[in-house]
Design an enzyme around this catalytic site. Structure first.
Site, PDB file in Angstrom:
ATOM      1  N   ARG A  30      -7.207  -7.754  -8.710  1.00 19.96           N
ATOM      2  CA  ARG A  30      -7.874  -9.053  -8.865  1.00 19.96           C
ATOM      3  C   ARG A  30      -9.352  -8.801  -9.072  1.00 19.96           C
ATOM      4  NH1 ARG A  30     -10.609  -8.920  -3.992  1.00 19.96           N
ATOM      5  NH2 ARG A  30      -9.523  -7.790  -2.377  1.00 19.96           N
TER       6      ARG A  30
ATOM      7  N   LYS B 151       0.790  -1.227   0.000  1.00 18.76           N
ATOM      8  CA  LYS B 151       0.000   0.000   0.000  1.00 18.76           C
ATOM      9  C   LYS B 151       0.829   1.286   0.000  1.00 18.76           C
ATOM     10  CE  LYS B 151      -4.138  -2.076   1.900  1.00 18.76           C
ATOM     11  NZ  LYS B 151      -5.235  -2.038   2.842  1.00 18.76           N
TER      12      LYS B 151
HETATM   13  P1  ADP Z   1      -8.406  -3.441   2.865  1.00  5.92           P
HETATM   14  O1  ADP Z   1      -7.171  -3.660   2.058  1.00  5.92           O
HETATM   15  O2  ADP Z   1      -8.469  -4.253   4.081  1.00  5.92           O
HETATM   16  O3  ADP Z   1      -9.646  -3.481   2.020  1.00  5.92           O
HETATM   17  P2  ADP Z   1      -8.622  -0.542   2.833  1.00  5.92           P
HETATM   18  O4  ADP Z   1      -7.413   0.315   2.822  1.00  5.92           O
HETATM   19  O5  ADP Z   1      -9.343  -0.713   1.545  1.00  5.92           O
HETATM   20  O6  ADP Z   1      -8.248  -1.951   3.431  1.00  5.92           O
HETATM   21  O7  ADP Z   1      -9.642   0.002   3.930  1.00  5.92           O
HETATM   22  C1  ADP Z   1     -10.802  -0.720   4.303  1.00  5.92           C
HETATM   23  C2  ADP Z   1     -11.822   0.221   4.916  1.00  5.92           C
HETATM   24  O8  ADP Z   1     -11.283   0.888   6.065  1.00  5.92           O
HETATM   25  C3  ADP Z   1     -12.275   1.347   4.010  1.00  5.92           C
HETATM   26  O9  ADP Z   1     -13.320   0.957   3.156  1.00  5.92           O
HETATM   27  C4  ADP Z   1     -12.693   2.412   4.993  1.00  5.92           C
HETATM   28  O10 ADP Z   1     -14.000   2.197   5.479  1.00  5.92           O
HETATM   29  C5  ADP Z   1     -11.713   2.233   6.132  1.00  5.92           C
HETATM   30  N1  ADP Z   1     -10.563   3.135   5.973  1.00  5.92           N
HETATM   31  C6  ADP Z   1      -9.362   2.800   5.471  1.00  5.92           C
HETATM   32  N2  ADP Z   1      -8.522   3.871   5.458  1.00  5.92           N
HETATM   33  C7  ADP Z   1      -9.227   4.904   5.956  1.00  5.92           C
HETATM   34  C8  ADP Z   1      -8.928   6.286   6.208  1.00  5.92           C
HETATM   35  N3  ADP Z   1      -7.721   6.808   5.942  1.00  5.92           N
HETATM   36  N4  ADP Z   1      -9.907   7.061   6.739  1.00  5.92           N
HETATM   37  C9  ADP Z   1     -11.123   6.540   7.022  1.00  5.92           C
HETATM   38  N5  ADP Z   1     -11.469   5.269   6.801  1.00  5.92           N
HETATM   39  C10 ADP Z   1     -10.534   4.446   6.276  1.00  5.92           C
HETATM   40  P1  ADP Z   2     -13.171  -7.271  -1.912  1.00  5.65           P
HETATM   41  O1  ADP Z   2     -11.899  -6.486  -1.741  1.00  5.65           O
HETATM   42  O2  ADP Z   2     -13.222  -8.118  -3.123  1.00  5.65           O
HETATM   43  O3  ADP Z   2     -14.363  -6.457  -1.680  1.00  5.65           O
HETATM   44  P2  ADP Z   2     -12.586  -8.528   0.614  1.00  5.65           P
HETATM   45  O4  ADP Z   2     -11.761  -7.365   1.054  1.00  5.65           O
HETATM   46  O5  ADP Z   2     -13.726  -8.954   1.460  1.00  5.65           O
HETATM   47  O6  ADP Z   2     -13.203  -8.359  -0.798  1.00  5.65           O
HETATM   48  O7  ADP Z   2     -11.589  -9.759   0.370  1.00  5.65           O
HETATM   49  C1  ADP Z   2     -12.039 -10.931  -0.227  1.00  5.65           C
HETATM   50  C2  ADP Z   2     -11.348 -12.109   0.383  1.00  5.65           C
HETATM   51  O8  ADP Z   2      -9.954 -12.008   0.218  1.00  5.65           O
HETATM   52  C3  ADP Z   2     -11.551 -12.250   1.874  1.00  5.65           C
HETATM   53  O9  ADP Z   2     -11.612 -13.632   2.149  1.00  5.65           O
HETATM   54  C4  ADP Z   2     -10.302 -11.649   2.489  1.00  5.65           C
HETATM   55  O10 ADP Z   2     -10.052 -12.190   3.752  1.00  5.65           O
HETATM   56  C5  ADP Z   2      -9.267 -12.041   1.467  1.00  5.65           C
HETATM   57  N1  ADP Z   2      -8.179 -11.068   1.366  1.00  5.65           N
HETATM   58  C6  ADP Z   2      -8.256  -9.837   0.862  1.00  5.65           C
HETATM   59  N2  ADP Z   2      -7.048  -9.216   0.895  1.00  5.65           N
HETATM   60  C7  ADP Z   2      -6.175 -10.101   1.439  1.00  5.65           C
HETATM   61  C8  ADP Z   2      -4.763 -10.066   1.756  1.00  5.65           C
HETATM   62  N3  ADP Z   2      -4.014  -9.001   1.521  1.00  5.65           N
HETATM   63  N4  ADP Z   2      -4.217 -11.159   2.316  1.00  5.65           N
HETATM   64  C9  ADP Z   2      -4.989 -12.235   2.570  1.00  5.65           C
HETATM   65  N5  ADP Z   2      -6.292 -12.336   2.294  1.00  5.65           N
HETATM   66  C10 ADP Z   2      -6.891 -11.290   1.742  1.00  5.65           C
END
Ligand code: ADP
Ligand code: ADP
Ligand code: MG
Length: 471
Positions: free
Chosen positions: A290, A115
């Site tokens: 993906r 990231k």
């Molecule tokens: P992941 O890789 O687990 O999907 P993300 O970076 O996409 O993580 O963040 C997942 C969620 O966490 C976001 O959809 C949002 O709701 C919250 N989030 C992440 N970063 C921020 C931020 N800087 N400020 C507010 N909410 C955040």
């Molecule tokens: P999407 O990003 O497609 O909305 P999710 O964030 O819910 O979906 O992720 C989909 C699946 O992939 C979940 O089972 C989650 O635990 C897994 N996953 C997502 N990012 C990672 C990661 N960086 N490492 C391991 N598992 C991941």
């Protein structure tokens, strides 16, 4: 075009890929570990191979999977989501062994999966990012100094995180000192990396993400956005396409930003660029390299089969659509039906599905790998079914969602379905006015009655008698 594809995944997404292969005239090959012997993906694929007794290891073994693909004459591997889908080493191994990885190049996965590197690339490309780290944090002192600069609240995030895990909000220096080691330990356990970074917390934002497609000829298009603001603990519950909260100007601006982001890294295949939206401000958050869980709702509003496009792209074909031909119509909602008990802090509820009746009717799609008698194994994700509804207007799609959730019968386990009915019934949802604080700020929506309808009780009794009689 590809001839034979190995699916390095399980559950509903593996079934989804089998279906796309069948329609494209491509042979599909499933892999399974012991608990998945009776999995639907194993039954539906043209061929299936065991990858061991351990529930998880076989799905997470890059060398084992690539070797099996070579041995069984597969020309490509589709990784689905989760598991090895964003593992750059896996993609690199595929490249080395001459098997097409259905996704972007290993370099791009590496760059966007990290990231902080993704933030660097976006900064350089002129895509706005959330204020925060310039690389990973060295220690808590650096975090404290940076938090002072950008202002509280801040988020500490795992650099290789995903699935909503490894993210903590900190409202004060004390909290930051407390949470910092927790995120590091969570990141190490879940993602095998202790790297973390800091971002300014955007308070009560909307999560808006854009589906993009890029082909090997260099063409990149976007398929409009999804609103994934209905989340619990940073995990998506209900997804919406297009966002009912964007103006046409915002929609075209954010779509353009996503294309710019993808072009900046030479993106090939399907991907998603995630943004946070606060008022009129848009911030890049991350890119997922993906197919996403919620690609279904984009398919519903555009009519484009995203997995089929992935197969075309990986086979070297150009995208089947040009940007100017891509249109969206109506609204779609996706409900992630999880095997969890909302009334018990969403505790996983694994077990045997004693009775399953699929919802249907106009505008309803179900993606799942469950069936009556199926036993949900405890080793994997708790999401067991995706219910997708489509209708021409926002009002109609809500009514259709309520009706389809009501249609569905899923007995033997606890699920999130009834909880979603409460969300659909809330006036803020109906008036399309919500952000990521919706779920945490409405705990009262968990106070629904689980008393069963008399006809359901009769059905459950009938099912029990049938099972007992051994019919
Ligand atoms: P992941 O890789 O687990 O999907 P993300 O970076 O996409 O993580 O963040 C997942 C969620 O966490 C976001 O959809 C949002 O709701 C919250 N989030 C992440 N970063 C921020 C931020 N800087 N400020 C507010 N909410 C955040
Ligand atoms: P999407 O990003 O497609 O909305 P999710 O964030 O819910 O979906 O992720 C989909 C699946 O992939 C979940 O089972 C989650 O635990 C897994 N996953 C997502 N990012 C990672 C990661 N960086 N490492 C391991 N598992 C991941
Ligand atoms: Mg995300």
């Amino acid at each position: 075009m590809l001839k034979k594809v190995m699916i390095a995944n399980r559950g509903e997404i593996a079934v989804r890929i089998v279906r796309a292969c069948a329609e494209a005239g491509i042979r599909s090959v499933a892999i399974y570990t012991e608990p998945d012997r009776y999995g639907l993906h194993v039954k539906r694929a043209d061929e299936a191979y065991s990858v061991g007794a351990d529930p998880l290891r076989g799905y997470l073994d890059p060398a084992g999977i690539v070797n099996l693909a070579v041995q069984t004459g597969c020309d490509a591997i589709h990784p689905g989501y989760g598991f090895l889908s964003e593992n750059a080493e896996f993609a690199r191994l595929c490249e080395e062994k001459g098997v097409t990885f259905i996704g972007p190049s290993s370099d791009v996965i590496h760059r966007m999966g990290d990231k902080t590197q993704a933030r660097d690339s976006m900064r350089a490309a002129g895509v706005p990012i959330t204020p925060g780290s310039d690389g990973n944090l060295a220690d808590v002192n650096e975090a404290l100094a940076l938090a002072d600069k950008v202002g509280y609240p801040v988020m500490i995030k795992a650099t290789s995180g995903g699935g909503g895990r490894g993210i903590r909000r900190c409202d004060s220096p004390d909290e930051l000192r407390q949470q910092y080691p927790r995120v590091i330990s969570e990141a190490t356990k879940a993602f095998g990396s202790a790297e973390v970074f800091l971002e300014k917390c955007i308070v009560n934002p909307r999560h808006i993400e854009v589906q993009i497609l890029g082909d090997s000829q260099g063409q990149v298009v976007h398929l409009f956005e999804r609103d994934c603001s209905i989340q619990r603990r940073n995990q998506k519950l209900i997804e919406i396409a297009p966002s009912p909260q964007l103006t046409p100007e915002q929609r075209s601006y954010i779509g353009g930003l996503a294309v710019k982001a993808a072009e900046a890294v030479g993106y090939v295949n399907a991907g998603t660029v995630e943004f946070l939206l606060s008022g009129n401000e848009v911030y890049f958050m991350e890119m997922n390299t993906r197919v996403q869980v919620e690609h279904t709702i984009t398919e519903a509003i555009t009519g484009i089969d995203i997995v089929r496009e992935q197969l075309r792209i990986a086979g070297g074909l150009p995208l089947s659509v040009r940007q100017e031909d891509i249109q969206h119509r109506g609204y779609a909602l996706q409900f992630r039906i999880n095997a969890e008990d909302p009334k018990n802090d969403f505790l996983p509820s694994f077990g045997r599905i004693s009775h399953y009746y699929a919802p249907g009717g106009p505008g309803v799609r179900v993606d799942t790998a469950i069936y009556t008698g199926y036993e949900i194994p405890p080793y994997f994700d708790s999401m067991c079914l995706k219910l997708v509804v489509w209708a021409l207007t926002w009002e109609e799609v809500i009514a259709r969602g309520k009706r389809a959730l009501d249609d569905m019968r899923l007995h033997g386990i606890k699920t999130t379905a009834q909880y979603y009915q409460q969300i659909l019934g809330h006036p803020d949802f109906a008036s399309a006015c919500f952000d990521t604080s919706f779920v945490p700020s409405h705990p009262e929506l968990l106070n629904y009655s689980t008393k069963r309808h008399p006809s359901e009780v009769a059905l459950a009794i009938a099912a029990a008698i049938t099972a007992h009689a051994g019919f």
